[in-house]
Design a protein around this motif. Structure first.
Motif, PDB file in Angstrom:
ATOM      1  N   UNK A  88      43.702  34.976  45.420  1.00 48.12           N
ATOM      2  CA  UNK A  88      43.424  34.197  44.218  1.00 48.12           C
ATOM      3  C   UNK A  88      44.487  34.534  43.172  1.00 48.12           C
ATOM      4  N   UNK A  89      44.645  33.705  42.133  1.00 49.94           N
ATOM      5  CA  UNK A  89      45.709  33.954  41.152  1.00 49.94           C
ATOM      6  C   UNK A  89      45.656  35.374  40.576  1.00 49.94           C
ATOM      7  N   UNK A  90      46.822  35.982  40.450  1.00 50.91           N
ATOM      8  CA  UNK A  90      46.919  37.342  39.916  1.00 50.91           C
ATOM      9  C   UNK A  90      48.083  37.414  38.936  1.00 50.91           C
ATOM     10  N   UNK A  91      48.100  38.480  38.146  1.00 48.35           N
ATOM     11  CA  UNK A  91      49.100  38.662  37.095  1.00 48.35           C
ATOM     12  C   UNK A  91      50.341  39.320  37.684  1.00 48.35           C
ATOM     13  N   UNK A  92      51.486  38.667  37.583  1.00 48.37           N
ATOM     14  CA  UNK A  92      52.708  39.191  38.181  1.00 48.37           C
ATOM     15  C   UNK A  92      53.450  40.222  37.323  1.00 48.37           C
ATOM     16  N   UNK A  93      53.498  40.104  35.978  1.00 50.82           N
ATOM     17  CA  UNK A  93      54.290  41.072  35.212  1.00 50.82           C
ATOM     18  C   UNK A  93      54.001  42.535  35.521  1.00 50.82           C
ATOM     19  N   UNK A  94      52.746  42.951  35.760  1.00 51.68           N
ATOM     20  CA  UNK A  94      52.522  44.380  36.041  1.00 51.68           C
ATOM     21  C   UNK A  94      53.087  44.849  37.389  1.00 51.68           C
ATOM     22  N   UNK A  95      53.476  43.923  38.272  1.00 50.07           N
ATOM     23  CA  UNK A  95      53.929  44.335  39.597  1.00 50.07           C
ATOM     24  C   UNK A  95      55.127  45.272  39.528  1.00 50.07           C
ATOM     25  N   UNK A  96      56.042  44.998  38.615  1.00 53.56           N
ATOM     26  CA  UNK A  96      57.254  45.817  38.513  1.00 53.56           C
ATOM     27  C   UNK A  96      57.056  47.014  37.588  1.00 53.56           C
ATOM     28  N   UNK A  97      55.890  47.101  36.971  1.00 52.61           N
ATOM     29  CA  UNK A  97      55.650  48.164  35.989  1.00 52.61           C
ATOM     30  C   UNK A  97      54.466  49.030  36.424  1.00 52.61           C
ATOM     31  N   UNK A  98      53.303  48.798  35.855  1.00 55.01           N
ATOM     32  CA  UNK A  98      52.165  49.691  36.092  1.00 55.01           C
ATOM     33  C   UNK A  98      51.669  49.684  37.531  1.00 55.01           C
ATOM     34  N   UNK A  99      51.738  48.539  38.214  1.00 52.87           N
ATOM     35  CA  UNK A  99      51.284  48.536  39.600  1.00 52.87           C
ATOM     36  C   UNK A  99      52.226  49.357  40.474  1.00 52.87           C
ATOM     37  N   UNK A 100      53.513  49.178  40.271  1.00 52.90           N
ATOM     38  CA  UNK A 100      54.488  49.908  41.086  1.00 52.90           C
ATOM     39  C   UNK A 100      54.378  51.416  40.855  1.00 52.90           C
ATOM     40  N   UNK A 101      54.087  51.799  39.625  1.00 49.57           N
ATOM     41  CA  UNK A 101      54.005  53.220  39.304  1.00 49.57           C
ATOM     42  C   UNK A 101      52.629  53.810  39.604  1.00 49.57           C
ATOM     43  N   UNK A 102      51.678  52.969  40.017  1.00 44.87           N
ATOM     44  CA  UNK A 102      50.361  53.455  40.397  1.00 44.87           C
ATOM     45  C   UNK A 102      49.359  53.538  39.275  1.00 44.87           C
ATOM     46  N   UNK A 103      49.714  53.060  38.081  1.00 46.01           N
ATOM     47  CA  UNK A 103      48.780  53.121  36.953  1.00 46.01           C
ATOM     48  C   UNK A 103      47.815  51.940  36.906  1.00 46.01           C
TER      49      UNK A 103
END
Length: 395
Positions: free
Chosen positions: A38-53
């Motif tokens: 389902x639709x998800x937010x892309x901006x955090x992919x390169x930031x908080x998601x990548x860093x595990x936060x």
């Protein structure tokens, strides 16, 4: 209009679905998505998601209650293969067809790749699956990371990798990253953030090729150097997803050509988000994807262009603990004035700065680094000027 099909279960696709229901469309609503999510937010992919936060469940843009309220048919994990504009039919890769009266094109864009990009250890970062794979690779221990491309995705990914303790080198073919967006002077200031945090920035040099057999081992540069690499991240821009529309009679040129109301030359077909070239400009930014659907849906339901996109372009980027915000659009020759904070030889001052871009005696853009309140005031003033002067959508 009994059926509307949104092709692209993206941010702009979700906003279009919301607008259709909010503006009174109560017919059949079909949403086609290439990804299984389902639709998800892309901006955090390169930031908080990548860093595990940030976890995956925090990326979701909709919940079960809203999904039920939209009363849409979600066809996920399947690509659209063609658009039969005469028969008003969306053709899917699995052989199914969707008969429809109106179409919203929201297929976004795909990351550009390099030759040899199929080697293990070579990544792009555009989708949730991309981010999952890269995060897993980074979790294998300290690595030599080479980021190809110093734009927003490249810079944000480099920042996250450095924060995780990896040795990072950014390679940018241009003399400086972000010159088209910020201009040479301000681009130089923001580029200093890399070096300030111990990331090597190599500019004015291209990539000749990747080394390795099954797994990447290095990056060959056009100046003859070879950079050792355990992980290579390719951030060299994106290509609008329009190949499935070839042969549909839609006008395509770096996106789907639209008027400044997101309407294409075909009746009852509109385009929004990264795939849409609206009024001569294609903007790959979160705000475009969220603001265009209101106008596009209004015009779709009316069958003609009643409203036009008149928002001021805006984007932000989080790099090395600093937030960069920009509104408007600069041109070569604009005069840049520092209005708050300071700039040092080492980049932004401790409290950041705010800069105004001026052209013909008026402000046409503002740049803020770690100045959120001052930037918000300046952005609102810029928006007010645009409304009062009734300038076109593209500055």
């Amino acid at each position: 209009m009994r059926t509307v099909t949104i092709v692209g279960a993206s941010l702009s696709g979700l906003y279009a679905a919301r607008e259709l229901r909010a503006q009174g469309f109560d017919g059949r609503l079909v949403i086609v998505g290439e990804e299984p999510h389902l639709p998800y937010d892309r901006p955090p992919l390169s930031k908080n998601f990548l860093s595990g936060r940030t976890d995956e469940d925090q990326l979701a843009l909709t919940d079960a209650d809203e999904t039920a309220g939209l009363d849409a048919e979600w066809l996920l994990g399947v690509r659209a293969r063609g658009l039969d504009t005469r028969g008003r039919t969306v053709v899917l890769d699995d052989g199914r067809t969707v008969s429809t009266d109106g179409v919203v094109l929201a297929t976004g864009a795909a990351a550009r790749r390099l030759p040899g990009g199929s080697l293990a250890g070579v990544h792009t970062l555009r989708t949730l699956d991309d981010a999952r794979a890269l995060r897993a690779d980074l979790g294998l221990g300290a690595r030599q990371v080479v980021v190809i491309g110093g734009g927003f995705i490249g810079a944000e990914t480099a920042s996250s990798c450095a924060g995780l303790g990896h040795a990072v080198t950014v390679v940018e073919a241009a003399p400086l990253p972000l010159v088209p967006q910020l201009g040479a002077d301000m681009a130089a200031v923001c580029a200093a953030l890399h070096r300030r945090r111990g990331v090597e920035l190599i500019t004015g040099t291209g990539v000749a090729g990747l080394r390795g057999t099954a797994t990447v081992t290095g990056v060959d540069l056009t100046d003859g150097r070879t950079l050792p690499a355990d992980i290579v991240i390719v951030g060299i821009g994106a290509t609008p997803n329009t190949s499935w529309l070839v042969g549909s009679t839609l006008a395509l040129h770096d996106g789907v050509l639209c008027d400044d109301g997101c309407a294409t030359a075909l009746p009852q077909v509109v385009a929004v988000g990264d795939v849409a070239r609206v009024g001569g400009s294609r903007a790959e930014h979160w705000t475009s994807a969220t603001e265009q659907p209101r106008v596009a849906v209004t015009n779709l339901l009316a069958g003609r262009t009643l409203q036009r996109v008149r928002t001021v372009p805006y984007f932000w980027s989080d790099q090395y603990g600093s937030r960069i915000q920009f509104a408007g659009r600069h041109r070569d020759g604009d005069t840049v004035h520092l209005t708050e904070g300071e700039i040092t030889d080492d980049g932004p001052g401790e409290s950041g700065f705010l800069a105004h871009y001026e052209r013909g005696g008026r402000t046409v853009a503002v740049l803020g680094v770690d100045q959120p309140r001052a930037f918000l005031r300046a952005r609102r003033e810029l928006q007010r000027q645009v409304r009062e002067q009734a300038v076109p959508a593209v500055l």
